[in-house]
Enzyme design. Structure first.
Site, PDB file in Angstrom:
ATOM      1  N   HIS A  48       0.863  -1.187   0.000  1.00 23.81           N
ATOM      2  CA  HIS A  48       0.000   0.000   0.000  1.00 23.81           C
ATOM      3  C   HIS A  48       0.899   1.237   0.000  1.00 23.81           C
ATOM      4  O   HIS A  48       2.030   1.193   0.505  1.00 23.81           O
ATOM      5  CB  HIS A  48      -0.844  -0.041   1.275  1.00 23.81           C
ATOM      6  CG  HIS A  48      -1.897   1.009   1.382  1.00 23.81           C
ATOM      7  ND1 HIS A  48      -1.623   2.297   1.787  1.00 23.81           N
ATOM      8  CD2 HIS A  48      -3.235   0.971   1.148  1.00 23.81           C
ATOM      9  CE1 HIS A  48      -2.739   3.001   1.813  1.00 23.81           C
ATOM     10  NE2 HIS A  48      -3.742   2.225   1.425  1.00 23.81           N
ATOM     11  N   ASP A 104       3.255  -4.492   7.910  1.00 24.59           N
ATOM     12  CA  ASP A 104       1.982  -3.804   7.698  1.00 24.59           C
ATOM     13  C   ASP A 104       0.864  -4.776   8.055  1.00 24.59           C
ATOM     14  O   ASP A 104       0.581  -5.722   7.317  1.00 24.59           O
ATOM     15  CB  ASP A 104       1.876  -3.356   6.232  1.00 24.59           C
ATOM     16  CG  ASP A 104       0.587  -2.591   5.972  1.00 24.59           C
ATOM     17  OD1 ASP A 104      -0.305  -2.604   6.842  1.00 24.59           O
ATOM     18  OD2 ASP A 104       0.462  -1.992   4.882  1.00 24.59           O
ATOM     19  N   GLN A 118      -4.297  -4.999   7.047  1.00 22.50           N
ATOM     20  CA  GLN A 118      -5.304  -5.956   6.579  1.00 22.50           C
ATOM     21  C   GLN A 118      -5.263  -7.268   7.351  1.00 22.50           C
ATOM     22  O   GLN A 118      -6.274  -7.969   7.421  1.00 22.50           O
ATOM     23  CB  GLN A 118      -5.106  -6.249   5.073  1.00 22.50           C
ATOM     24  CG  GLN A 118      -5.349  -5.054   4.164  1.00 22.50           C
ATOM     25  CD  GLN A 118      -6.801  -4.564   4.167  1.00 22.50           C
ATOM     26  OE1 GLN A 118      -7.735  -5.307   4.518  1.00 22.50           O
ATOM     27  NE2 GLN A 118      -7.014  -3.314   3.773  1.00 22.50           N
ATOM     28  N   LYS A 123     -10.430  -0.525  10.512  1.00 19.61           N
ATOM     29  CA  LYS A 123     -10.619  -1.725   9.685  1.00 19.61           C
ATOM     30  C   LYS A 123     -10.922  -2.946  10.535  1.00 19.61           C
ATOM     31  O   LYS A 123     -11.065  -4.041  10.014  1.00 19.61           O
ATOM     32  CB  LYS A 123      -9.364  -1.991   8.850  1.00 19.61           C
ATOM     33  CG  LYS A 123      -9.074  -0.932   7.783  1.00 19.61           C
ATOM     34  CD  LYS A 123      -7.904  -1.362   6.931  1.00 19.61           C
ATOM     35  CE  LYS A 123      -7.247  -0.230   6.178  1.00 19.61           C
ATOM     36  NZ  LYS A 123      -8.054   0.289   5.089  1.00 19.61           N
ATOM     37  N   CYS A 161      -4.973   2.337  -3.642  1.00 19.53           N
ATOM     38  CA  CYS A 161      -3.762   2.917  -3.027  1.00 19.53           C
ATOM     39  C   CYS A 161      -2.591   1.947  -3.084  1.00 19.53           C
ATOM     40  O   CYS A 161      -1.784   1.881  -2.141  1.00 19.53           O
ATOM     41  CB  CYS A 161      -4.018   3.359  -1.588  1.00 19.53           C
ATOM     42  SG  CYS A 161      -5.294   4.591  -1.453  1.00 19.53           S
TER      43      CYS A 161
HETATM   44  N1  C6P Z   1      -6.309   0.457   2.791  1.00 19.68           N
HETATM   45  C1  C6P Z   1      -8.166   0.062   1.284  1.00 19.68           C
HETATM   46  O1  C6P Z   1      -9.273   0.300   0.809  1.00 19.68           O
HETATM   47  P1  C6P Z   1      -5.003   3.916   6.875  1.00 19.68           P
HETATM   48  O2  C6P Z   1      -5.551   4.661   5.686  1.00 19.68           O
HETATM   49  O3  C6P Z   1      -3.813   4.594   7.459  1.00 19.68           O
HETATM   50  O4  C6P Z   1      -6.049   3.546   7.865  1.00 19.68           O
HETATM   51  O5  C6P Z   1      -4.489   2.502   6.309  1.00 19.68           O
HETATM   52  C2  C6P Z   1      -3.500   2.482   5.314  1.00 19.68           C
HETATM   53  C3  C6P Z   1      -3.289   1.093   4.805  1.00 19.68           C
HETATM   54  C4  C6P Z   1      -2.047   0.504   4.982  1.00 19.68           C
HETATM   55  N2  C6P Z   1      -1.807  -0.750   4.568  1.00 19.68           N
HETATM   56  C5  C6P Z   1      -2.740  -1.488   3.962  1.00 19.68           C
HETATM   57  C6  C6P Z   1      -2.417  -2.884   3.546  1.00 19.68           C
HETATM   58  C7  C6P Z   1      -4.029  -0.951   3.747  1.00 19.68           C
HETATM   59  O6  C6P Z   1      -4.953  -1.698   3.157  1.00 19.68           O
HETATM   60  C8  C6P Z   1      -4.292   0.364   4.158  1.00 19.68           C
HETATM   61  C9  C6P Z   1      -5.637   0.995   3.888  1.00 19.68           C
HETATM   62  C10 C6P Z   1      -7.655   0.862   2.459  1.00 19.68           C
HETATM   63  O7  C6P Z   1      -7.472  -0.860   0.849  1.00 19.68           O
HETATM   64  C11 C6P Z   1      -7.818   2.332   2.216  1.00 19.68           C
HETATM   65  S1  C6P Z   1      -6.765   2.934   0.927  1.00 19.68           S
END
Ligand code: C6P
Length: 416
Positions: free
Chosen positions: A127, A207, A210, A233, A373
């Site tokens: 991401h 990371d 997910q 999430k 993203c």
């Molecule tokens: N992915 C998706 O629709 P934030 O925005 O900081 O809460 O999370 C960022 C992020 C980092 N790593 C991974 C693997 C992610 O999936 C995400 C967020 C969302 O896939 C919003 S772009």
């Protein structure tokens, strides 16, 4: 509604999530966008309301009863979150989201500890939150960036990984435990061990944005020195994320942001800094949100993370063949349900992912369309965008049929 062979009871779970029971465009909502953000159970909503209606106060400062209650709730949430991922509560830093957690490590660790001759290794599957923060500090710090390629099947090219690691120059590995686009579960522990065998000074940043919401997680088993994830999430509120870090590594890091709360003492021309985790929590933190995240991890723990995982495997076991059965549909990522999570990206011949998303929305089905993203990954797949259906503990096998019916209806509408 049928239960599942795992003994998990989605009907009981669904009753806890008020958002699931609304209609969209006159149709019952089928919410398949939890990888973007999850719905919140009533207990989390109640905890937020309770924070504001009964326990409003700042934390760590006040001498009155409400301030003590707010502080207790905030710190109890830290302990609950730490237990949820097998971390030491003193190494759990509350951030705004996962993105801020990566930026904290980039500024307070990578920029300080990596330099010329070092490699910061990430992957093509990441991401943007696990790419751009490193890119921001790289020119000043002078380390080298390298990326593990993704293969056509949505898995990492571990041969190329091994070649890069053999240089002994990898000082930081940043890798996602589960892809938000293709669902791949990466062999993070093995990758981290290989990097550390070649360079004992290396650290591993995982990371978990997910994976933590969907897989039982233990930082030590993962071999993670740092684990980043977001509350929103995993049934928690927006506005709160987590950086869980190894205590000795965090201890040696300078602050990320300056202000109240992160100091021991301040003079006109200098300051000394608080211990971790407070050193990294400048200013008034997200007090109600932390309490809400504490309620979310307690909710997930009660549901049972092993049961959540089994439930999602069962959904994927049905969803992937059902999507494959639709002529013109290609599903990206691993087909083995045990090798992947429940975020399923697909493309349909002759249809733009945004058109699919729009028509599905008219049917009450919420999916995400676009690059998610993760532009380098989308490019590696040879696409500009995909449609993504992502499932969570409150989704059911029965929701796969309306998804597939709506895809067929979209094909009929656009005559492809
Ligand atoms: N992915 C998706 O629709 P934030 O925005 O900081 O809460 O999370 C960022 C992020 C980092 N790593 C991974 C693997 C992610 O999936 C995400 C967020 C969302 O896939 C919003 S772009």
């Amino acid at each position: 509604m049928a239960g599942t062979t795992t003994g998990f009871d989605p009907a009981a779970i669904r009753a806890d999530f008020p958002n699931l029971h609304r209609e969209v465009h006159g149709k019952p909502l089928v919410y398949l966008d939890s990888a973007a953000t999850s719905f919140k159970p009533q207990v989390v909503i109640d905890t937020l309301a309770d924070s504001y209606s009964q326990h409003t106060a700042n934390v760590h400062r006040g001498v009155h009863a409400l301030a003590e209650e707010a502080t207790d709730r905030y710190e109890a949430a830290r302990t609950a979150v730490a237990d949820f991922v097998g971390a030491d509560p003193r190494g759990v830093v509350f951030t705004k989201n996962a993105t801020e957690a990566f930026n904290l490590i980039a500024q307070s660790y990578a920029k300080q500890q990596l330099g010329a001759g070092d490699i910061l290794l990430y992957t093509e599957m990441e991401h943007h939150a696990n790419l751009v923060p490193w890119q921001l500090v790289q020119p000043e710090a002078g380390f080298e960036l390298a990326a593990v390629p993704v293969r056509a099947d949505g898995t990492l090219d571990l041969d190329t990984f091994a070649e890069i690691v053999r240089t002994g120059r990898v000082k930081l590995l940043a890798v996602t435990a589960m892809s938000n686009v293709v669902g791949t579960i990466n062999p993070v522990a093995e990758m981290g061990a290989a990097v550390k065998a070649a360079n004992p000074e290396a650290v591993v940043v995982v990371d978990g944005a997910q994976s933590v919401p969907h897989l039982p997680t233990d930082m030590t088993e993962l071999g993670a020195d740092f684990l980043c994830f977001s509350g929103h999430k995993m049934c928690g509120p927006t506005g709160i994320g987590v950086l869980a870090g190894r205590l000795d590594v965090l201890d040696a890091m300078p602050p990320f942001l300056g202000g109240g709360e992160m100091i021991l003492d301040v003079h006109l021309f200098g300051a000394t800094y608080n211990e971790v985790p407070y050193r990294f929590e400048a200013g008034t933190p997200m007090i109600a949100e932390a309490a809400g995240l504490g309620a979310a991890v307690r909710y997930l723990t009660d549901a049972g993370m092993d049961a959540v995982r089994s439930h999602e495997i069962e959904i994927v076991e049905h969803a992937i063949p059902a999507l494959h059965d639709i002529p013109g549909v290609t599903v990206h990522g691993p087909t083995d349900p045990k090798a992947r999570g429940a975020a399923i990206s697909f493309v349909v011949d002759g249809l733009h992912p945004h058109d699919i998303g729009t028509v599905l929305d008219r049917e009450g089905i919420a999916v995400r369309a676009g690059h998610h993203c993760a532009k380098p990954l989308i490019r590696a797949l040879g696409k500009a965008a995909t449609t993504r259906a992502s499932f969570y503990l409150y989704n059911t096998v029965e929701e796969i049929d309306p998804l597939c019916d709506a895809i067929r209806a979209t094909q009929a509408f656009f005559e492809v």
